[in-house]
Design an enzyme around this catalytic site. Sequence first.
Site, PDB file in Angstrom:
ATOM      1  N   GLU A 201       0.841  -1.214   0.000  1.00  0.00           N
ATOM      2  CA  GLU A 201       0.000   0.000   0.000  1.00  0.00           C
ATOM      3  C   GLU A 201       0.864   1.248   0.000  1.00  0.00           C
ATOM      4  O   GLU A 201       0.569   2.234  -0.667  1.00  0.00           O
ATOM      5  CB  GLU A 201      -0.930  -0.010   1.232  1.00  0.00           C
ATOM      6  CG  GLU A 201      -1.938   1.146   1.272  1.00  0.00           C
ATOM      7  CD  GLU A 201      -1.461   2.353   2.059  1.00  0.00           C
ATOM      8  OE1 GLU A 201      -2.160   3.383   2.047  1.00  0.00           O
ATOM      9  OE2 GLU A 201      -0.384   2.283   2.691  1.00  0.00           O
ATOM     10  N   ASP A 248      -7.688   1.287   8.322  1.00  0.00           N
ATOM     11  CA  ASP A 248      -6.351   1.873   8.215  1.00  0.00           C
ATOM     12  C   ASP A 248      -6.170   2.925   9.310  1.00  0.00           C
ATOM     13  O   ASP A 248      -7.139   3.557   9.750  1.00  0.00           O
ATOM     14  CB  ASP A 248      -6.142   2.503   6.832  1.00  0.00           C
ATOM     15  CG  ASP A 248      -4.665   2.668   6.461  1.00  0.00           C
ATOM     16  OD1 ASP A 248      -3.803   2.342   7.295  1.00  0.00           O
ATOM     17  OD2 ASP A 248      -4.387   3.120   5.344  1.00  0.00           O
TER      18      ASP A 248
END
Length: 361
Positions: A201, A248
């Site tokens: 990511e 997240d």
Amino acid sequence: MAGGRDPRVVDTLHLLLLVAVLPLAVRGVRRGAVDWTQEKNYHQPALLNVSSLRQVAEGTSISEMWQNDLRPLLIERYPGSPGSFAARQHIMQRIQRLQADWVLEVDTFLSQTPYGYRSFSNIISTLNPTAKRHLVLACHYDSKYFPHWDHRVFVGATDSAVPCAMMLELARALDKQLFSLKNISDSRPDLSLQLIFFDGEEAFHLWSPQDSLYGSRHLASKMASTPHPPGARDTNQLHGMDLLVLLDLIGAPYPTFPNFFPNTARWFGRLEAIEHGLHELGLLKDHSSERRYFRNYGYGGVIQDDHIPFLRRGVPVLHLISSPFPEVWHTMDDNEENLDRTTIDNLNKILQVFVLEYLHL
């Protein structure tokens, strides 16, 4: 946001317009062939009673999660590193030990980075892969690469070791209920659960469309070209994603999670209602109704994250990211010492209730 305006923040209107004009981009389907793909739009939760809510609160263990799931992930784990391999093995071993019949897939691929070609590996863990529809929980397990400084390494506790550990704890705490999904029959909805742990990511250098979201870009493209259910001619795996819930930047004290997308507002509303209900029952610790976690105060900027490749293909998204970002974001202080156990424990309870409601368990 910590550190000022981040390149990960993009204009909401631009993205929402993009999604709106997609001809069900997740499509490639002919008219008349999409009945089951539309069921997500009408799906309703099965609310838990007080007794069931208390069982969830009693069944989850922050101590067990901390020791068994989180601490092994608090290592340097940028893509291709020894820590990345160790984290991947840890995640898979924690899932394989469970009673529920999880099917694990490792999606390994090479991609060009600012430092040449690197290997990346997404982890996909699915209950009932042949079920048409899946609620999907996701996070990234890589840590951002930083040069070592004063013998310290970046372990990305909130970013995103804690979300990974929360998903593993959910799978453990709800193992008995999830095991019951194994036998889908005519009396059961054709709906199950999937966990995705993305690699890559983080940007290696500076965030850009090319240097970021390596794992999610690859997997979204792969799923869009994979028939689903197996043997289908008109539908693919993205059609089978009822809702993508991406976690997240979780673990710092006093987080707030805004709602980013109007088309999933009703599911964000369930998170608000679950938080309120658990608070009223005294099942959230050190929690104030004036300082709620989930706050639906309109739609702000969309934050670049692993949901973007799926959002652009028409997948409904709930993006559970702390905004503003934690103060320790992308610093060496994003470590175990600065995590808030109580907050994480409370969020575990909320997320687990949400999953049980969604899956009618």
